[in-house]
Design an enzyme around this catalytic site. Structure first.
Site, PDB file in Angstrom:
ATOM      1  N   ARG A   1      14.115 -22.513 -21.645  1.00 56.29           N
ATOM      2  CA  ARG A   1      14.407 -23.928 -21.436  1.00 56.29           C
ATOM      3  C   ARG A   1      15.288 -24.427 -22.572  1.00 56.29           C
ATOM      4  O   ARG A   1      15.159 -23.975 -23.710  1.00 56.29           O
ATOM      5  CB  ARG A   1      13.120 -24.760 -21.441  1.00 56.29           C
ATOM      6  CG  ARG A   1      12.375 -24.754 -20.125  1.00 56.29           C
ATOM      7  CD  ARG A   1      13.127 -25.523 -19.039  1.00 56.29           C
ATOM      8  NE  ARG A   1      12.400 -25.534 -17.788  1.00 56.29           N
ATOM      9  CZ  ARG A   1      12.523 -24.642 -16.806  1.00 56.29           C
ATOM     10  NH1 ARG A   1      13.359 -23.634 -16.936  1.00 56.29           N
ATOM     11  NH2 ARG A   1      11.831 -24.755 -15.696  1.00 56.29           N
TER      12      ARG A   1
ATOM     13  N   HIS B   1      22.328 -22.825 -16.254  1.00 52.69           N
ATOM     14  CA  HIS B   1      20.912 -22.721 -15.829  1.00 52.69           C
ATOM     15  C   HIS B   1      20.855 -21.944 -14.497  1.00 52.69           C
ATOM     16  O   HIS B   1      20.338 -22.453 -13.491  1.00 52.69           O
ATOM     17  CB  HIS B   1      20.273 -24.107 -15.671  1.00 52.69           C
ATOM     18  CG  HIS B   1      18.759 -24.043 -15.648  1.00 52.69           C
ATOM     19  ND1 HIS B   1      17.969 -24.971 -16.281  1.00 52.69           N
ATOM     20  CD2 HIS B   1      17.910 -23.156 -15.062  1.00 52.69           C
ATOM     21  CE1 HIS B   1      16.689 -24.659 -16.079  1.00 52.69           C
ATOM     22  NE2 HIS B   1      16.630 -23.570 -15.333  1.00 52.69           N
TER      23      HIS B   1
HETATM   24  P1  NDP Z   1       4.612 -17.112 -18.086  1.00 52.32           P
HETATM   25  O1  NDP Z   1       3.702 -18.279 -18.102  1.00 52.32           O
HETATM   26  O2  NDP Z   1       4.259 -15.942 -17.231  1.00 52.32           O
HETATM   27  O3  NDP Z   1       4.808 -16.559 -19.566  1.00 52.32           O
HETATM   28  C1  NDP Z   1       4.974 -17.397 -20.658  1.00 52.32           C
HETATM   29  C2  NDP Z   1       4.910 -16.573 -21.921  1.00 52.32           C
HETATM   30  O4  NDP Z   1       5.153 -17.434 -23.033  1.00 52.32           O
HETATM   31  C3  NDP Z   1       3.509 -15.955 -22.152  1.00 52.32           C
HETATM   32  O5  NDP Z   1       3.621 -14.688 -22.747  1.00 52.32           O
HETATM   33  C4  NDP Z   1       2.880 -16.931 -23.144  1.00 52.32           C
HETATM   34  O6  NDP Z   1       1.868 -16.381 -23.970  1.00 52.32           O
HETATM   35  C5  NDP Z   1       4.097 -17.315 -23.969  1.00 52.32           C
HETATM   36  N1  NDP Z   1       3.853 -18.571 -24.674  1.00 52.32           N
HETATM   37  C6  NDP Z   1       3.594 -19.800 -24.154  1.00 52.32           C
HETATM   38  N2  NDP Z   1       3.377 -20.689 -25.144  1.00 52.32           N
HETATM   39  C7  NDP Z   1       3.514 -20.018 -26.307  1.00 52.32           C
HETATM   40  C8  NDP Z   1       3.382 -20.370 -27.668  1.00 52.32           C
HETATM   41  N3  NDP Z   1       3.072 -21.618 -28.042  1.00 52.32           N
HETATM   42  N4  NDP Z   1       3.561 -19.413 -28.599  1.00 52.32           N
HETATM   43  C9  NDP Z   1       3.853 -18.131 -28.231  1.00 52.32           C
HETATM   44  N5  NDP Z   1       3.980 -17.725 -26.956  1.00 52.32           N
HETATM   45  C10 NDP Z   1       3.806 -18.653 -26.009  1.00 52.32           C
HETATM   46  O7  NDP Z   1       6.053 -17.678 -17.705  1.00 52.32           O
HETATM   47  P2  NDP Z   1       7.256 -16.913 -16.964  1.00 52.32           P
HETATM   48  O8  NDP Z   1       7.489 -15.639 -17.667  1.00 52.32           O
HETATM   49  O9  NDP Z   1       7.024 -16.873 -15.519  1.00 52.32           O
HETATM   50  O10 NDP Z   1       8.452 -17.958 -17.228  1.00 52.32           O
HETATM   51  C11 NDP Z   1       8.858 -18.281 -18.539  1.00 52.32           C
HETATM   52  C12 NDP Z   1       9.808 -19.463 -18.516  1.00 52.32           C
HETATM   53  O11 NDP Z   1      11.093 -19.065 -18.047  1.00 52.32           O
HETATM   54  C13 NDP Z   1       9.454 -20.623 -17.572  1.00 52.32           C
HETATM   55  O12 NDP Z   1       8.451 -21.440 -18.121  1.00 52.32           O
HETATM   56  C14 NDP Z   1      10.775 -21.344 -17.439  1.00 52.32           C
HETATM   57  O13 NDP Z   1      10.874 -22.326 -18.443  1.00 52.32           O
HETATM   58  C15 NDP Z   1      11.801 -20.250 -17.671  1.00 52.32           C
HETATM   59  N6  NDP Z   1      12.607 -19.951 -16.487  1.00 52.32           N
HETATM   60  C16 NDP Z   1      13.981 -20.131 -16.546  1.00 52.32           C
HETATM   61  C17 NDP Z   1      14.766 -19.830 -15.469  1.00 52.32           C
HETATM   62  C18 NDP Z   1      16.254 -19.936 -15.545  1.00 52.32           C
HETATM   63  O14 NDP Z   1      16.932 -19.805 -14.519  1.00 52.32           O
HETATM   64  N7  NDP Z   1      16.833 -20.121 -16.714  1.00 52.32           N
HETATM   65  C19 NDP Z   1      14.196 -19.341 -14.207  1.00 52.32           C
HETATM   66  C20 NDP Z   1      12.773 -19.174 -14.251  1.00 52.32           C
HETATM   67  C21 NDP Z   1      12.021 -19.495 -15.348  1.00 52.32           C
HETATM   68  P3  NDP Z   1       0.519 -15.764 -23.341  1.00 52.32           P
HETATM   69  O15 NDP Z   1       0.941 -14.420 -22.762  1.00 52.32           O
HETATM   70  O16 NDP Z   1      -0.389 -15.626 -24.485  1.00 52.32           O
HETATM   71  O17 NDP Z   1       0.069 -16.726 -22.276  1.00 52.32           O
HETATM   72  C1  OXD Z   2      12.428 -22.213 -13.160  1.00 48.57           C
HETATM   73  C2  OXD Z   2      13.860 -22.472 -13.317  1.00 48.57           C
HETATM   74  O1  OXD Z   2      11.612 -22.709 -13.940  1.00 48.57           O
HETATM   75  O2  OXD Z   2      14.645 -22.158 -12.383  1.00 48.57           O
HETATM   76  O3  OXD Z   2      12.064 -21.454 -12.236  1.00 48.57           O
HETATM   77  O4  OXD Z   2      14.283 -22.976 -14.353  1.00 48.57           O
END
Ligand code: NDP
Ligand code: OXD
Length: 313
Positions: free
Chosen positions: A228, A276
């Site tokens: 993000r 994005h």
């Molecule tokens: P998940 O919820 O599966 O994974 C999130 C990861 O981040 C987990 O490993 C989690 O830790 C870690 N995390 C969260 N908070 C913290 C913190 N405070 N400190 C350290 N680690 C942290 O999410 P996804 O993998 O499915 O997606 C990740 C992000 O990708 C989405 O939230 C979105 O913002 C972004 N995204 C962007 C897209 C784009 O087109 N650019 C498309 C899709 C998604 P833990 O394993 O311990 O829970």
């Molecule tokens: C998502 C994105 O969060 O597209 O899936 O950013």
């Protein structure tokens, strides 16, 4: 239980295909009937208007159109019902493609070759070896793990950082505040795939980037952010590129989107910008999953991929 009606609440794009596909099984509306519409059981949302969901007295589940849910929490009035986010192979594959593409481009000196081509220069630089490069993935969740496993197969060394302790074969894992600096110190290419929460906002700033390993096979550290935009400070990235803290960056997300035309990131020679677009939610793949979940919920089964409200993702 009756088949609940669906509110499709989207801003920023036209959700025609989402509407068509949801309508194959459900009655779909884009506006509630009146100020407190009791007929809506589900909301399928992307950046919904504020105060919209709080007006639905029988809302049972909110479905996010994306993997991230910060766009939902931006409205402080959302009701206390389960929020289901996107977890889908199709989305993970698209994100993996983007991350592998950007890592390989930095590793294989895409910037150098594009510059040479522009000047018709025929010069072969020393070729790097993936085994000498470590990629650190911030956010070892669904998307981070998928990318890590593809990069591992290509021979890169992998580090992962998460909130709680995680294990993954072929990945050296770190977690929490105590693990952050050691994770960065062992990382040449930083890949950001964190969710945006109060704990992660602004985390990718100049003082964090300073901890990346600079003396490495790439000749400097690289940032790739596809999580993000508000995880990062755009100004700090520019400063880091200009003072040598960073060698190059690939950015898919920005503090303000669309990236303002006045942003120096657009024209920066060391920055690769995408709008994005790393992994777009495809209704053809995602609506069947949502409909399946609605049907299962009405049979009394448990919802999958429910957001932890306290953690914010
Ligand atoms: P998940 O919820 O599966 O994974 C999130 C990861 O981040 C987990 O490993 C989690 O830790 C870690 N995390 C969260 N908070 C913290 C913190 N405070 N400190 C350290 N680690 C942290 O999410 P996804 O993998 O499915 O997606 C990740 C992000 O990708 C989405 O939230 C979105 O913002 C972004 N995204 C962007 C897209 C784009 O087109 N650019 C498309 C899709 C998604 P833990 O394993 O311990 O829970
Ligand atoms: C998502 C994105 O969060 O597209 O899936 O950013």
């Amino acid at each position: 239980m009756d088949k609940g009606r669906v509110l499709l609440a989207v801003t920023g794009f036209h959700p025609q295909r989402w509407h068509e596909l949801l309508s194959t099984e459900r009655e779909v509306v884009t506006e509630p009937d009146g100020p407190a519409d009791p007929s809506i059981a589900y909301a399928v949302v992307w950046k919904q208007r504020p105060n919209l969901l709080s007006r639905l007295p029988n809302l049972k589940v909110i479905f996010s159109i994306g993997a991230g849910v910060d766009h939902i929490f931006a409205d402080q009035t959302i009701p206390d019902v389960p929020i289901v986010r996107v977890v889908a192979d199709n989305l993970s594959r698209h994100m993996t493609e983007y991350i592998v593409w950007r890592v390989l481009d930095h590793h294989r000196q895409g910037l150098l070759f594009r510059g040479q081509q522009a000047k018709k220069v025929w010069r072969e630089p020393t070729q790097r070896t993936a085994e000498d490069v470590s990629v650190g993935i911030m956010g070892l969740g669904n998307l981070g793990r998928a990318a890590a496993s593809a990069l591992h197969a290509l021979g890169f060394r992998l580090n992962g950082w998460s909130r709680r302790e995680q294990k993954m074969e072929g990945v050296t894992t770190f977690h929490g505040e105590a693990g952050l600096i050691p994770f960065l110190n062992a990382t040449d290419i930083l890949v950001v795939l964190l969710p945006l929460t109060p704990a992660t906002r602004g985390i990718v700033n100049h003082s964090l980037l300073k901890h990346l390993r600079k003396r490495n096979a790439l000749g400097g550290s690289v940032l790739i952010n596809a999580g993000r935009g508000r995880l990062q400070k755009d100004a700090d990235i520019l400063r880091a590129l200009d003072d040598g803290t960073l060698k190059e960056a690939s950015l898919d997300v920005f503090e303000v989107e669309p990236l303002p035309k006045t942003s120096p990131l657009w024209g920066h020679p060391k920055v690769f910008v995408t709008p994005h677009a790393a992994a777009t939610s495809d209704p053809n793949h995602l609506v069947p999953i949502m409909l399946r979940q609605m049907n299962a919920f009405e049979r009394g089964e448990k919802l999958e991929n429910v957001v932890d409200r306290e953690a914010g993702y």
